[in-house]
Design a protein around this motif. Structure first.
Motif, short mmCIF file in Angstrom:
data_model
loop_
_atom_site.label_atom_id
_atom_site.label_comp_id
_atom_site.label_asym_id
_atom_site.label_seq_id
_atom_site.Cartn_x
_atom_site.Cartn_y
_atom_site.Cartn_z
N VAL A 1 0.79 -1.27 0.19
CA VAL A 1 0.00 0.00 -0.08
C VAL A 1 1.08 1.22 0.00
O VAL A 1 1.66 1.24 0.77
CB VAL A 1 -0.76 0.09 1.46
CG1 VAL A 1 -1.87 1.36 1.39
CG2 VAL A 1 -1.56 -1.14 1.39
N GLU A 2 0.67 2.27 -0.91
CA GLU A 2 1.38 3.26 -1.03
C GLU A 2 0.50 4.59 -0.82
O GLU A 2 -0.77 4.49 -1.54
CB GLU A 2 2.00 3.52 -2.22
CG GLU A 2 3.31 2.21 -2.68
CD GLU A 2 4.02 2.36 -3.93
OE1 GLU A 2 4.64 3.53 -3.97
OE2 GLU A 2 3.94 1.65 -4.70
N PHE A 3 0.99 5.75 -0.17
CA PHE A 3 0.26 6.91 -0.15
C PHE A 3 1.19 8.01 -0.60
O PHE A 3 2.48 8.01 -0.30
CB PHE A 3 -0.09 7.18 1.40
CG PHE A 3 -0.72 6.09 2.16
CD1 PHE A 3 -2.14 5.92 2.06
CD2 PHE A 3 -0.15 5.17 2.74
CE1 PHE A 3 -2.89 4.84 2.57
CE2 PHE A 3 -0.83 4.09 3.56
CZ PHE A 3 -2.23 4.03 3.39
N THR A 4 0.74 8.89 -1.42
CA THR A 4 1.35 10.22 -1.99
C THR A 4 0.47 11.51 -1.98
O THR A 4 -0.82 11.16 -1.62
CB THR A 4 1.79 9.81 -3.44
OG1 THR A 4 0.56 9.51 -4.19
CG2 THR A 4 2.64 8.57 -3.54
N GLY A 5 0.94 12.32 -2.35
CA GLY A 5 0.31 13.73 -2.41
C GLY A 5 -0.01 14.04 -1.07
O GLY A 5 -0.82 15.14 -0.91
N GLY A 6 0.95 13.72 -0.16
CA GLY A 6 0.46 14.35 1.21
C GLY A 6 -0.16 13.47 2.36
O GLY A 6 -0.08 13.62 3.53
N LEU A 7 -0.90 12.25 1.59
CA LEU A 7 -1.59 11.09 2.51
C LEU A 7 -0.59 10.68 3.53
O LEU A 7 -0.86 10.23 4.55
CB LEU A 7 -2.47 10.30 1.53
CG LEU A 7 -3.37 10.84 1.08
CD1 LEU A 7 -4.19 9.67 0.01
CD2 LEU A 7 -4.56 11.08 2.21
N GLU A 8 0.69 10.35 2.82
CA GLU A 8 1.67 9.80 3.78
C GLU A 8 1.76 10.31 5.16
O GLU A 8 2.39 9.66 6.04
CB GLU A 8 3.15 9.73 2.98
CG GLU A 8 3.58 10.99 2.78
CD GLU A 8 3.25 11.70 1.66
OE1 GLU A 8 3.99 12.53 1.17
OE2 GLU A 8 2.20 11.36 0.72
N LEU A 9 1.58 11.84 5.21
CA LEU A 9 1.50 12.45 6.70
C LEU A 9 0.70 11.87 7.44
O LEU A 9 0.89 11.63 8.78
CB LEU A 9 1.16 13.99 6.48
CG LEU A 9 2.20 14.68 5.49
CD1 LEU A 9 1.80 15.97 5.24
CD2 LEU A 9 3.50 14.49 6.09
N LEU A 10 -0.61 11.26 7.19
CA LEU A 10 -1.62 10.61 7.90
C LEU A 10 -1.00 9.15 8.61
O LEU A 10 -1.69 8.54 9.41
CB LEU A 10 -2.85 10.67 7.33
CG LEU A 10 -3.60 11.83 6.96
CD1 LEU A 10 -4.81 11.60 6.04
CD2 LEU A 10 -3.85 12.60 7.96
N PHE A 11 0.03 8.78 7.84
CA PHE A 11 0.42 7.25 8.11
C PHE A 11 1.69 7.36 8.45
O PHE A 11 2.53 6.48 7.97
CB PHE A 11 0.29 6.40 6.96
CG PHE A 11 -1.32 6.39 6.52
CD1 PHE A 11 -2.18 5.29 7.29
CD2 PHE A 11 -1.95 7.24 5.68
CE1 PHE A 11 -3.26 4.93 6.71
CE2 PHE A 11 -3.43 7.09 5.52
CZ PHE A 11 -3.93 5.91 6.16
N GLY A 12 2.23 8.01 9.52
CA GLY A 12 3.51 8.18 10.22
C GLY A 12 4.53 8.51 9.24
O GLY A 12 5.91 8.14 9.28
N ASN A 13 4.14 9.31 8.20
CA ASN A 13 5.27 9.87 7.12
C ASN A 13 6.06 8.83 6.72
O ASN A 13 6.89 8.93 5.97
CB ASN A 13 5.92 11.08 7.77
CG ASN A 13 6.61 11.99 6.67
OD1 ASN A 13 5.75 12.27 5.85
ND2 ASN A 13 7.82 12.72 7.13
N GLU A 14 5.34 7.56 6.31
CA GLU A 14 5.71 6.64 5.49
C GLU A 14 5.15 6.29 4.45
O GLU A 14 3.80 6.46 4.20
CB GLU A 14 5.73 5.30 6.32
CG GLU A 14 6.70 5.15 7.22
CD GLU A 14 6.82 3.85 8.02
OE1 GLU A 14 6.80 2.79 7.55
OE2 GLU A 14 6.64 3.81 9.15
N ARG A 15 5.73 6.22 3.22
CA ARG A 15 4.98 6.32 1.96
C ARG A 15 4.43 4.91 1.59
O ARG A 15 3.40 4.69 0.90
CB ARG A 15 5.89 6.96 0.93
CG ARG A 15 5.30 6.65 -0.36
CD ARG A 15 6.19 7.51 -1.50
NE ARG A 15 5.29 7.40 -2.70
CZ ARG A 15 5.94 7.66 -4.03
NH1 ARG A 15 6.97 8.30 -4.06
NH2 ARG A 15 5.24 7.56 -4.99
#
Length: 114
Positions: free
Chosen positions: A18-32
């Motif tokens: 699972v990957e988060f980009t566009g700023g969403l990674e901030l919601l997940f411990g700053n892990e992309r």
């Protein structure tokens, strides 16, 4: 002879990325990027789908308390693109898509402050 019924019944856990980009990674411990292993079958007998994954991510990986920045009405917030193996999730059945071993799910926020 090995018993293959466990494989046939889906007893093998489902590893996905699972990957988060566009700023969403901030919601997940700053892990992309996160490696996630889901159960092969849910309590109701169904296989895990994107809807289940959303709840799992909020309950297990989300570090930020602002759930509404990711989820709205039990679905992905408008303005977040979801890609399943590099394809728009609309082509795969959206939240009903049943997750498969090795899937790569990407959440991309298109919302930008101004």
């Amino acid at each position: 002879m090995a018993d293959s019924s466990a494989t046939i019944q889906g007893a093998i856990p489902i590893p996905i990325t699972v990957e988060f980009t566009g700023g969403l990674e901030l919601l997940f411990g700053n892990e992309r990027k996160h490696k996630v292993v889901l159960p092969p079958q849910l309590e109701d007998g169904s296989r895990p789908n994107i809807s289940y994954l959303l709840k799992y991510l909020v309950d297990n990986l989300m570090k930020d308390q602002r759930k509404d920045m990711f989820i709205m009405e039990d679905n992905v917030r408008p303005g977040i693109l979801v890609l399943i193996n590099d394809a728009d999730w609309e082509l795969e059945g959206e939240e009903t898509y049943e997750l498969q071993q090795g899937d790569n799910i990407v959440f991309v926020s298109t919302l930008h402050g101004g």
